[in-house]
Design a protein around this motif. Structure first.
Motif, short mmCIF file in Angstrom:
data_model
loop_
_atom_site.label_atom_id
_atom_site.label_comp_id
_atom_site.label_asym_id
_atom_site.label_seq_id
_atom_site.Cartn_x
_atom_site.Cartn_y
_atom_site.Cartn_z
N SER A 48 0.80 -1.23 0.00
CA SER A 48 0.00 0.00 0.00
C SER A 48 0.83 1.27 0.00
CB SER A 48 -0.90 0.02 1.24
OG SER A 48 -0.10 0.11 2.41
N GLY A 49 2.15 1.14 0.08
CA GLY A 49 2.97 2.33 0.25
C GLY A 49 3.16 2.70 1.69
N ALA A 50 2.66 1.86 2.61
CA ALA A 50 2.80 2.10 4.06
C ALA A 50 2.21 3.44 4.47
CB ALA A 50 4.26 1.98 4.50
N HIS A 51 1.00 3.71 4.03
CA HIS A 51 0.30 4.94 4.42
C HIS A 51 -0.39 4.70 5.76
CE1 HIS A 51 0.24 7.64 0.77
NE2 HIS A 51 0.78 6.55 0.27
N PHE A 52 0.33 4.92 6.86
CA PHE A 52 -0.26 4.77 8.19
C PHE A 52 -0.77 6.09 8.74
CE2 PHE A 52 3.53 1.68 8.76
CZ PHE A 52 2.89 0.70 8.00
N ASN A 53 -0.54 7.17 8.03
CA ASN A 53 -0.72 8.51 8.58
C ASN A 53 -1.57 9.36 7.64
OD1 ASN A 53 -0.32 11.21 9.43
ND2 ASN A 53 1.71 10.75 10.21
N PRO A 54 -2.74 9.81 8.08
CA PRO A 54 -3.59 10.62 7.20
C PRO A 54 -2.90 11.88 6.67
CG PRO A 54 -4.84 9.89 9.09
CD PRO A 54 -3.41 9.50 9.36
N HIS A 219 5.15 0.67 -4.46
CA HIS A 219 4.26 -0.45 -4.23
C HIS A 219 3.51 -0.81 -5.50
CE1 HIS A 219 2.11 3.28 -3.35
NE2 HIS A 219 0.99 2.67 -3.66
N ALA A 220 3.02 -2.02 -5.54
CA ALA A 220 2.38 -2.55 -6.73
C ALA A 220 1.02 -1.93 -6.97
CB ALA A 220 2.24 -4.06 -6.61
N ASP A 221 0.67 -1.80 -8.23
CA ASP A 221 -0.69 -1.41 -8.60
C ASP A 221 -1.64 -2.49 -8.08
OD1 ASP A 221 -3.14 -1.41 -10.32
OD2 ASP A 221 -2.10 0.28 -11.27
N ALA A 223 -4.24 -3.70 -9.21
CA ALA A 223 -4.70 -4.60 -10.26
C ALA A 223 -3.71 -5.71 -10.55
CB ALA A 223 -4.98 -3.82 -11.54
N THR A 224 -2.45 -5.52 -10.12
CA THR A 224 -1.41 -6.51 -10.41
C THR A 224 -0.87 -7.14 -9.15
OG1 THR A 224 0.38 -4.89 -10.32
CG2 THR A 224 -0.72 -5.18 -12.44
N ALA A 225 -1.55 -6.89 -8.02
CA ALA A 225 -1.02 -7.34 -6.73
C ALA A 225 -0.95 -8.86 -6.62
CB ALA A 225 -1.87 -6.78 -5.59
N ASN A 226 -1.74 -9.59 -7.40
CA ASN A 226 -1.73 -11.04 -7.33
C ASN A 226 -0.74 -11.68 -8.26
OD1 ASN A 226 -3.78 -11.18 -5.38
ND2 ASN A 226 -5.36 -10.93 -6.93
N GLY A 227 0.15 -10.87 -8.85
CA GLY A 227 1.20 -11.42 -9.67
C GLY A 227 0.96 -11.34 -11.15
N ALA A 228 -0.18 -10.78 -11.58
CA ALA A 228 -0.45 -10.66 -13.01
C ALA A 228 0.45 -9.63 -13.63
CB ALA A 228 -1.92 -10.26 -13.22
N GLU A 229 0.72 -9.78 -14.92
CA GLU A 229 1.54 -8.81 -15.61
C GLU A 229 0.79 -7.50 -15.75
OE1 GLU A 229 4.65 -8.87 -16.72
OE2 GLU A 229 4.90 -10.82 -15.75
N PRO A 230 1.44 -6.34 -15.55
CA PRO A 230 0.76 -5.06 -15.67
C PRO A 230 0.46 -4.75 -17.11
CG PRO A 230 3.09 -4.73 -15.30
CD PRO A 230 2.84 -6.19 -15.16
N PRO A 231 -0.68 -4.05 -17.37
CA PRO A 231 -0.95 -3.57 -18.72
C PRO A 231 0.17 -2.65 -19.17
CG PRO A 231 -2.86 -3.29 -17.28
CD PRO A 231 -1.71 -3.67 -16.40
N ALA A 232 0.34 -2.53 -20.47
CA ALA A 232 1.43 -1.74 -21.02
C ALA A 232 1.36 -0.29 -20.58
CB ALA A 232 1.40 -1.83 -22.55
N SER A 233 0.16 0.22 -20.35
CA SER A 233 0.01 1.64 -20.01
C SER A 233 0.20 1.91 -18.51
CB SER A 233 -1.39 2.12 -20.41
OG SER A 233 -2.38 1.41 -19.70
N ARG A 234 0.40 0.85 -17.74
CA ARG A 234 0.51 1.06 -16.30
C ARG A 234 1.86 0.57 -15.80
NH1 ARG A 234 -5.33 -1.03 -14.41
NH2 ARG A 234 -4.72 -0.18 -12.39
N GLY A 235 1.87 -0.27 -14.80
CA GLY A 235 3.14 -0.76 -14.28
C GLY A 235 3.20 -0.65 -12.78
N VAL A 236 4.37 -0.66 -12.27
CA VAL A 236 4.56 -0.61 -10.82
C VAL A 236 5.12 0.74 -10.44
CG1 VAL A 236 5.78 -1.66 -8.90
CG2 VAL A 236 4.94 -3.08 -10.76
N SER A 237 4.48 1.39 -9.45
CA SER A 237 4.92 2.71 -9.02
C SER A 237 5.84 2.59 -7.83
CB SER A 237 3.70 3.55 -8.66
OG SER A 237 2.96 2.95 -7.64
#
Length: 237
Positions: A48-54, A219-221, A223-237
């Protein structure tokens, strides 16, 4: 939840292990929080990016990292997690599940300390991101919070969600409900100050928006958190 459990739980343990020795109790509480924060950022940062803090989440949204829609979804999860963590800590130490804190903290000095603590936290996180050192965030954030337990009079809550959660434990780490609104307001002000400092020291660049998505960790998108390949227009941030 884990953040609140480690802050509150270590506070309860410190009082039990070192009765009457407030300085030693603070050492124990700060050390556990610093080490535990390092660990849990590593644990869930890639999810999730470790967002523990609002405040961190809102500043990230202001910089174009998470969307405002996602930020709005994170906030109730953060607050619910911190309340749950405080209740869990109470139960682990054989206390009532909920005990409303009676520790009043909202003096002028405490509120100034919360502005300073929160502004420093925001500046630290986004300085690391904008200088391509986001991978150092777990250790740096843990170290900063551990130090801020000592150099701020408020012991550096620096987080509205943890402030709410700590109302539910009448323990060393608790905060009376009457003090919480002022603390949260000071933290929001600190977030705004931190936002301004980041813009001053790390002016926006062509890559700043892309970098913002790495807070607190890349952190992973979803939509791809379960190990699927990301669409070409997206990816991992």
């Amino acid at each position: 939840m884990l953040l609140a459990a480690l802050v509150v739980g270590s506070g309860i343990a410190a009082v039990q292990l070192s009765p009457g020795q407030v300085g030693l109790q603070l050492v124990e509480n700060a050390a556990a929080t610093a080490a535990g924060l390092f660990a849990i950022i590593l644990m869930v940062g890639p999810v999730s990016g470790a967002h523990f803090n609002p405040v961190v989440t809102l500043v990230d949204a202001a910089f174009g990292g998470v969307s405002w829609r996602d930020a709005a979804a994170y906030l109730p999860a953060q607050v619910a997690g911190c309340i749950g963590g405080a209740v869990l800590a109470n139960l682990m130490f054989d206390r009532s599940a909920v005990s409303i804190a009676t520790h009043h903290r909202a003096s002028g000095a405490h509120l100034l300390a919360e502005v300073v603590a929160t502004a420093g936290l925001i500046l630290l996180i986004f300085a690391l991101v904008r200088s391509d050192r986001a991978e150092r965030a777990p250790a740096a954030v843990g170290a900063y919070i551990g130090a801020a337990y000592w150099f701020t009079s408020s012991t550096s809550f620096a987080n509205p969600a943890i402030t709410v959660g700590r109302m539910f434990s009448d323990s060393f780490a608790g905060i009376a409900p009457a003090s919480a609104p002022a603390f949260i307001a000071a933290q929001v002000v600190g977030g705004a100050v931190g936002y301004g400092l980041v813009r001053l020291f790390y002016p926006p660049t062509a890559t700043a928006r892309a970098q913002a998505a790495q807070v607190v960790l890349p952190h992973a998108d979803p939509a791809t958190a379960n190990g699927a390949e990301p669409p070409a227009s997206r990816g991992v941030s």
